[in-house]
Enzyme design. Structure first.
Site, PDB file in Angstrom:
ATOM      1  N   LYS A  14       0.816  -1.217   0.000  1.00  0.00           N
ATOM      2  CA  LYS A  14       0.000   0.000   0.000  1.00  0.00           C
ATOM      3  C   LYS A  14       0.851   1.271   0.000  1.00  0.00           C
ATOM      4  O   LYS A  14       0.375   2.318  -0.422  1.00  0.00           O
ATOM      5  CB  LYS A  14      -0.927   0.006   1.230  1.00  0.00           C
ATOM      6  CG  LYS A  14      -1.898  -1.164   1.293  1.00  0.00           C
ATOM      7  CD  LYS A  14      -2.867  -1.168   0.136  1.00  0.00           C
ATOM      8  CE  LYS A  14      -3.900  -2.275   0.290  1.00  0.00           C
ATOM      9  NZ  LYS A  14      -4.824  -2.350  -0.867  1.00  0.00           N
ATOM     10  N   LYS A  70       0.691   5.249  -4.876  1.00  0.00           N
ATOM     11  CA  LYS A  70       1.459   4.026  -5.113  1.00  0.00           C
ATOM     12  C   LYS A  70       2.260   4.154  -6.413  1.00  0.00           C
ATOM     13  O   LYS A  70       3.430   3.793  -6.490  1.00  0.00           O
ATOM     14  CB  LYS A  70       0.533   2.810  -5.188  1.00  0.00           C
ATOM     15  CG  LYS A  70      -0.318   2.584  -3.949  1.00  0.00           C
ATOM     16  CD  LYS A  70      -1.187   1.353  -4.149  1.00  0.00           C
ATOM     17  CE  LYS A  70      -2.269   1.236  -3.099  1.00  0.00           C
ATOM     18  NZ  LYS A  70      -3.444   2.084  -3.373  1.00  0.00           N
ATOM     19  N   GLU A 147      -6.677  -2.509 -10.659  1.00  0.00           N
ATOM     20  CA  GLU A 147      -7.704  -2.307 -11.663  1.00  0.00           C
ATOM     21  C   GLU A 147      -8.307  -0.911 -11.540  1.00  0.00           C
ATOM     22  O   GLU A 147      -8.996  -0.454 -12.451  1.00  0.00           O
ATOM     23  CB  GLU A 147      -8.799  -3.360 -11.518  1.00  0.00           C
ATOM     24  CG  GLU A 147      -8.372  -4.751 -11.960  1.00  0.00           C
ATOM     25  CD  GLU A 147      -9.518  -5.742 -11.923  1.00  0.00           C
ATOM     26  OE1 GLU A 147      -9.730  -6.430 -12.939  1.00  0.00           O
ATOM     27  OE2 GLU A 147     -10.191  -5.836 -10.875  1.00  0.00           O
TER      28      GLU A 147
END
Length: 199
Positions: A14, A70, A147
């Site tokens: 994360k 990220k 996604e």
């Protein structure tokens, strides 16, 4: 480390350390792993784009919803795309695959509606994702499959033609304060008897 140990220790990162980059040697290994990914009839209906350029990463981050930090902090981002042109795919397999594999496609896949054919292409790309995540773990590289990105914007930014972006994977090295790592937040999965049946 054996594969079961890798499966137990691997997790979705994360928070990345923006100052730690993956070596060129390991990136080259990962690119070769992608090339060797499995697919039905060895169809390979894909393209993988490996990105380290900070400007380009920032552009992609801006169209990646909650995944933005990220992508900015990871060492690299890998974009997984599926071929988007059935005729082009047919030419590719005719040039590269044995007659039996081409015959399988013509008999069982080609008669389906175009949307189903393209969905089949996408399934092959997802096979490569599992292979890639495992390779990252084996090389001691952290990863985040995503996604949650604007795929059409990715296509525009990367000037991808003849393919369509399905998802991306951030790769790099975790920040010490990442609270999702197993040493801080133990991995949870359904019980074995709920997901695997031996008959």
């Amino acid at each position: 480390m054996d594969f079961l140990a890798l499966a137990e220790s691997r997790y979705t990162t994360k928070k990345y350390n923006p100052n730690e980059k993956i070596s060129e040697e390991k990136i080259n290994q990962l690119m070769e792993v992608l090339r060797l990914s499995p697919s039905s009839i060895n169809s390979q209906p894909w393209k993988f784009t490996m990105i380290s350029d900070e400007k380009l990463k920032n552009e992609l981050a801006s169209v990646s919803f909650f995944n933005e930090p990220k992508i900015k902090d990871a060492s690299h981002v890998v974009v997984f795309s599926a071929i988007d042109d059935v005729e082009k795919f047919e030419q590719q397999i005719k040039q590269n695959l044995p007659e039996g594999a081409v015959g399988y496609f013509n008999q069982f896949i080609k008669p389906k509606p175009e949307a189903e054919i393209k969905a089949w292409f996408g399934h092959q790309v997802y096979l490569s994702l599992g292979f890639f995540l495992s390779a990252c773990a084996a090389l001691g590289i952290d990863s985040t499959p995503m996604e949650g990105i604007k795929t059409e914007e990715y296509d525009k930014i990367l000037k991808i033609e003849g393919y369509t972006t399905l998802f991306a994977v951030a790769i790099g090295y975790r920040a010490a304060e990442d609270t999702n790592q197993p040493s801080v937040k133990p991995k949870t999965r359904l019980a074995l008897e709920n997901v695997v049946e031996l008959v």
